[in-house]
Design an enzyme around this catalytic site. Structure first.
Site, PDB file in Angstrom:
ATOM      1  N   HIS A 161      36.512 -32.610  40.443  1.00 41.97           N
ATOM      2  CA  HIS A 161      35.749 -31.580  39.733  1.00 41.97           C
ATOM      3  C   HIS A 161      36.369 -30.198  39.973  1.00 41.97           C
ATOM      4  O   HIS A 161      37.111 -30.007  40.931  1.00 41.97           O
ATOM      5  CB  HIS A 161      34.323 -31.520  40.300  1.00 41.97           C
ATOM      6  N   CYS A 248      27.893 -30.861  46.317  1.00 40.46           N
ATOM      7  CA  CYS A 248      27.368 -32.004  45.536  1.00 40.46           C
ATOM      8  C   CYS A 248      25.974 -32.450  45.913  1.00 40.46           C
ATOM      9  O   CYS A 248      25.280 -33.043  45.109  1.00 40.46           O
ATOM     10  CB  CYS A 248      28.202 -33.254  45.738  1.00 40.46           C
TER      11      CYS A 248
HETATM   12  C1  CIR Z   1      31.485 -39.529  41.896  1.00 44.11           C
HETATM   13  O1  CIR Z   1      32.646 -39.937  41.807  1.00 44.11           O
HETATM   14  O2  CIR Z   1      30.826 -39.200  40.906  1.00 44.11           O
HETATM   15  C2  CIR Z   1      30.852 -39.434  43.271  1.00 44.11           C
HETATM   16  N1  CIR Z   1      31.312 -40.501  44.097  1.00 44.11           N
HETATM   17  C3  CIR Z   1      31.159 -38.111  43.916  1.00 44.11           C
HETATM   18  C4  CIR Z   1      30.542 -36.960  43.198  1.00 44.11           C
HETATM   19  C5  CIR Z   1      30.779 -35.661  43.869  1.00 44.11           C
HETATM   20  N2  CIR Z   1      30.072 -34.637  43.198  1.00 44.11           N
HETATM   21  C6  CIR Z   1      30.398 -33.354  43.207  1.00 44.11           C
HETATM   22  O3  CIR Z   1      31.445 -32.996  43.740  1.00 44.11           O
HETATM   23  N3  CIR Z   1      29.622 -32.515  42.571  1.00 44.11           N
END
Ligand code: CIR
Length: 253
Positions: A161, A248
């Site tokens: 991201h 996150c």
């Molecule tokens: C994913 O790949 O969607 C999750 N394992 C990790 C998401 C991390 N989210 C974020 O950085 N906002």
């Protein structure tokens, strides 16, 4: 911006079945929850009221609540997450968000993860990534521009991201990866440039003029100290195994 609330979700026993590119082995569910609890304690210590939702074992990435919505004082945009396995997460969190904000939903074909959305005052920088597409950015812009926000798309080469590699840390300063330094979209900000070996620590969270940063990144810590803000370090070893970081695990507003 002063935050008074956060929404979080308890990590499920199934955390290891979530999406990841980290190649760092399976996270331990108990330790993930311990690190999550430390994180919630930090938010509480900064004066936030924290609403913690129950674990959702059918959605092993659901504790990464940041991806499901973008909140601002005037409204909340409920995203349509880019990964098909995560799209169902919005159903259960949207009613909670709607207790606090008027909600706007994204339509089919428009995709966005909140992890791609960096808000600095009335400016949004949005990563164009495997999770967030142009239609998503367009729909988001339509929802927020009428409230005086500007929206700039940012091509993200590496990393999951935008906020995996660029974050706002107060004092008109961004912490960002070497690759992002010359991006004209970030002109006008002071910049703390990450040592490539410590890129993960770019996911440092600025809350009410305190910085929360992952433990174990000494060069980044030294650079952050130059800002003169209080800094709290916290261990995110298990969260990192699933490509997650500090931003996150909460929606802050
Ligand atoms: C994913 O790949 O969607 C999750 N394992 C990790 C998401 C991390 N989210 C974020 O950085 N906002």
């Amino acid at each position: 911006m002063y935050f008074t609330h956060a929404i979080t979700r308890l990590p499920a026993d199934t955390v290891a079945s979530g999406l990841t590119t980290a190649n760092a082995g399976a996270p331990d569910a108990e330790l993930t929850r311990a690190q999550f609890r430390d994180y919630v304690d930090i938010l509480l210590s900064l004066g936030l009221t924290v609403t913690t939702l129950p674990a959702q074992p059918d959605y092993p990435d659901a504790h990464f609540v940041e991806d499901t919505a973008v909140l601002m004082p005037e409204l909340a945009v409920i995203t349509n997450p880019g990964a098909p396995s995560r799209r169902g997460e919005v159903e259960s969190i949207a009613p909670v968000i709607s207790r606090f904000r008027h909600t706007v939903w994204m339509g089919e074909g428009a995709h966005m993860d909140g992890g791609d959305v960096l808000m600095v005052d009335k400016r949004f920088f949005i990563g164009l990534t495997s999770r967030t597409n142009e239609a998503g950015i367009r729909e988001f812009a339509t929802a927020v521009e009428k409230f005086g926000y500007t929206v700039s798309a940012v091509e993200v080469g590496a990393g999951l991201h935008l906020k995996s590699i660029v974050n706002y840390v107060g004092r008109n300063t961004l912490i960002l990866s070497e690759d992002s330094v010359d991006n004209p979209v970030f002109k006008g900000f002071n910049q703390i440039v990450l040592n490539p070996e410590e890129e993960y620590a770019g996911n440092t969270l600025w809350i009410n003029d305190t910085l929360i940063t992952p433990t174990g990144y000494p060069d980044t810590l030294k650079k952050l100290k130059t800002l003169g803000l209080p800094i709290i370090e916290t261990d995110t070893s298990e969260i990192r195994k699933m490509d997650g970081g500090l931003t996150c695990m909460s929606l802050r507003f």
